[in-house]
Enzyme design. Sequence first.
Site, PDB file in Angstrom:
ATOM      1  N   ASN A 169       8.339  72.662  -4.853  1.00  0.00           N
ATOM      2  CA  ASN A 169       7.161  72.932  -5.689  1.00  0.00           C
ATOM      3  C   ASN A 169       7.568  73.131  -7.141  1.00  0.00           C
ATOM      4  OD1 ASN A 169       4.303  73.249  -5.786  1.00  0.00           O
ATOM      5  ND2 ASN A 169       4.571  75.453  -6.087  1.00  0.00           N
ATOM      6  N   ARG A 170       6.620  72.830  -8.046  1.00  0.00           N
ATOM      7  CA  ARG A 170       6.825  73.038  -9.477  1.00  0.00           C
ATOM      8  C   ARG A 170       7.150  74.500  -9.736  1.00  0.00           C
ATOM      9  NH1 ARG A 170       1.665  71.305 -12.875  1.00  0.00           N
ATOM     10  NH2 ARG A 170       0.807  73.037 -11.668  1.00  0.00           N
ATOM     11  N   THR A 230     -15.712  72.922   3.016  1.00  0.00           N
ATOM     12  CA  THR A 230     -14.757  72.299   2.104  1.00  0.00           C
ATOM     13  C   THR A 230     -14.727  73.087   0.796  1.00  0.00           C
ATOM     14  OG1 THR A 230     -14.019  70.190   1.191  1.00  0.00           O
ATOM     15  CG2 THR A 230     -16.410  70.492   1.338  1.00  0.00           C
ATOM     16  N   GLY A 247      -4.474  59.542   2.403  1.00  0.00           N
ATOM     17  CA  GLY A 247      -5.005  60.621   3.230  1.00  0.00           C
ATOM     18  C   GLY A 247      -6.346  60.353   3.886  1.00  0.00           C
ATOM     19  N   ASN A 306     -11.582  75.417   7.889  1.00  0.00           N
ATOM     20  CA  ASN A 306     -12.450  74.275   7.579  1.00  0.00           C
ATOM     21  C   ASN A 306     -13.450  74.000   8.689  1.00  0.00           C
ATOM     22  OD1 ASN A 306     -10.855  73.071   9.550  1.00  0.00           O
ATOM     23  ND2 ASN A 306     -10.787  71.109   8.494  1.00  0.00           N
ATOM     24  N   ASP A 312      -7.087  70.734   9.499  1.00  0.00           N
ATOM     25  CA  ASP A 312      -6.488  69.822   8.512  1.00  0.00           C
ATOM     26  C   ASP A 312      -5.087  69.369   8.935  1.00  0.00           C
ATOM     27  OD1 ASP A 312      -8.624  69.770   6.739  1.00  0.00           O
ATOM     28  OD2 ASP A 312      -7.930  71.554   5.668  1.00  0.00           O
ATOM     29  N   ALA A 368       2.978  73.615  -2.799  1.00  0.00           N
ATOM     30  CA  ALA A 368       2.976  74.874  -2.037  1.00  0.00           C
ATOM     31  C   ALA A 368       1.633  75.583  -2.178  1.00  0.00           C
ATOM     32  CB  ALA A 368       4.117  75.773  -2.508  1.00  0.00           C
ATOM     33  N   GLY A 369       0.573  74.811  -2.402  1.00  0.00           N
ATOM     34  CA  GLY A 369      -0.774  75.383  -2.503  1.00  0.00           C
ATOM     35  C   GLY A 369      -1.459  75.344  -1.136  1.00  0.00           C
ATOM     36  N   LYS A 420     -13.232  77.522   1.543  1.00  0.00           N
ATOM     37  CA  LYS A 420     -12.399  77.647   2.755  1.00  0.00           C
ATOM     38  C   LYS A 420     -11.825  79.056   2.957  1.00  0.00           C
ATOM     39  CE  LYS A 420     -10.916  72.835   3.261  1.00  0.00           C
ATOM     40  NZ  LYS A 420      -9.753  71.968   3.452  1.00  0.00           N
TER      41      LYS A 420
HETATM   42  P1  ATR Z   1      -4.612  72.646  -3.067  1.00  0.00           P
HETATM   43  O1  ATR Z   1      -5.552  73.464  -2.254  1.00  0.00           O
HETATM   44  O2  ATR Z   1      -5.062  71.241  -3.366  1.00  0.00           O
HETATM   45  O3  ATR Z   1      -3.213  72.683  -2.523  1.00  0.00           O
HETATM   46  P2  ATR Z   1      -3.782  74.532  -5.057  1.00  0.00           P
HETATM   47  O4  ATR Z   1      -3.707  75.616  -4.038  1.00  0.00           O
HETATM   48  O5  ATR Z   1      -4.322  74.827  -6.413  1.00  0.00           O
HETATM   49  O6  ATR Z   1      -4.629  73.321  -4.523  1.00  0.00           O
HETATM   50  O7  ATR Z   1      -2.300  73.921  -5.219  1.00  0.00           O
HETATM   51  C1  ATR Z   1      -2.024  72.816  -6.024  1.00  0.00           C
HETATM   52  C2  ATR Z   1      -0.579  72.384  -5.788  1.00  0.00           C
HETATM   53  O8  ATR Z   1      -0.321  71.216  -6.558  1.00  0.00           O
HETATM   54  C3  ATR Z   1       0.456  73.407  -6.209  1.00  0.00           C
HETATM   55  O9  ATR Z   1       1.594  73.274  -5.403  1.00  0.00           O
HETATM   56  C4  ATR Z   1       0.731  72.974  -7.666  1.00  0.00           C
HETATM   57  O10 ATR Z   1       1.984  73.392  -8.167  1.00  0.00           O
HETATM   58  P3  ATR Z   1       2.163  74.878  -8.783  1.00  0.00           P
HETATM   59  O11 ATR Z   1       2.210  75.809  -7.605  1.00  0.00           O
HETATM   60  O12 ATR Z   1       3.416  74.833  -9.544  1.00  0.00           O
HETATM   61  O13 ATR Z   1       0.945  75.095  -9.655  1.00  0.00           O
HETATM   62  C5  ATR Z   1       0.736  71.475  -7.478  1.00  0.00           C
HETATM   63  N1  ATR Z   1       0.487  70.711  -8.705  1.00  0.00           N
HETATM   64  C6  ATR Z   1      -0.680  70.585  -9.375  1.00  0.00           C
HETATM   65  N2  ATR Z   1      -0.546  69.748 -10.427  1.00  0.00           N
HETATM   66  C7  ATR Z   1       0.749  69.345 -10.420  1.00  0.00           C
HETATM   67  C8  ATR Z   1       1.516  68.462 -11.252  1.00  0.00           C
HETATM   68  N3  ATR Z   1       0.961  67.835 -12.305  1.00  0.00           N
HETATM   69  N4  ATR Z   1       2.818  68.264 -10.940  1.00  0.00           N
HETATM   70  C9  ATR Z   1       3.370  68.877  -9.879  1.00  0.00           C
HETATM   71  N5  ATR Z   1       2.708  69.730  -9.058  1.00  0.00           N
HETATM   72  C10 ATR Z   1       1.418  69.955  -9.328  1.00  0.00           C
END
Ligand code: ATR
Length: 268
Positions: A149-150, A61, A235, A86, A101, A126-127, A65
């Site tokens: 995505n943001r 985890t 989840g 994972n 996952d 998109a993370g 990963k």
């Molecule tokens: P994880 O492995 O949990 O997916 P990550 O790879 O860091 O973690 O990705 C986090 C995701 O949550 C991304 O899509 C991020 O958006 P950005 O790509 O624009 O950074 C999104 N995210 C995190 N905080 C957010 C918020 N407050 N509002 C909207 N999207 C958010």
Amino acid sequence: MDQYLVFGNPIKQSRSPIIHQLFANQTQQQLNYQSKYVELNEFSATIARCIKTGVKGANVTVPFKEEAMALCNQLTERAQLAGAVNTLSFVNGEIWGDNTDGQGLVQDLLNNNVELKNSRILLLGAGGAAKGVILPLLAQLPAAIVIANRTIAKAESLITKFNNEKLSSCGFTDLNDEKFDLIINATSASLSGNIPPISNELVANTLCYDMVYGKELTPFLKWAKEHGAIKVIDGLGMLVGQAAESFRVWRNVLPEITPVLNILRKEG
Ligand code: ATR
């Protein structure tokens, strides 16, 4: 007795040991499963020790990963596309990597009687969490998966890896008059008490799923419920689902998710 471990940093909160113990009881398998805290620079040495001492497999985890993936001699397609692993199996001195996952999410959705075939799915984020579920969701033959995505460029670059015409990407504000059957929150916004900024209309009469879970409804699910979501699901079922799929990879038996999920929900 066959030995399995889960590695993370932090790891204290992990519910995997209890889940795998319940699976072992349910399927009458003899195995031992424990959680282990690993220092950030100790991951590859820890895995080498596992192989030496005859450990059969391990879950991985946060934050290991991606590092786990780099150590693997063989990877499943779903692990390659997820870009993260994972589930590790130690076989004849080799490391085989998988990512369960996405299958965990799909299994939980199907257990909740969610119709995925021909459905329109909105995936928020998109993370890593989003990336890991795309291939298993596509395998259910939805009509479309829109990834919002943001940071739009991240969603765009993510879909190019899959080369599938059912996938499209956009920003949150581009979604206004679209209609979806299922909205999945794969952002980490809930962890900081935030919700992705999508319009209220999107969640009305729609099924909403958050990959995150907690004692109370997540901020996203609370907001979705207040704005007319048909059903909200957290989840925890995905967590049990991914564990069940790891158990299947290791032991060739797929345990039942629902009884274990019911026990975890009761425990709170
Ligand atoms: P994880 O492995 O949990 O997916 P990550 O790879 O860091 O973690 O990705 C986090 C995701 O949550 C991304 O899509 C991020 O958006 P950005 O790509 O624009 O950074 C999104 N995210 C995190 N905080 C957010 C918020 N407050 N509002 C909207 N999207 C958010």
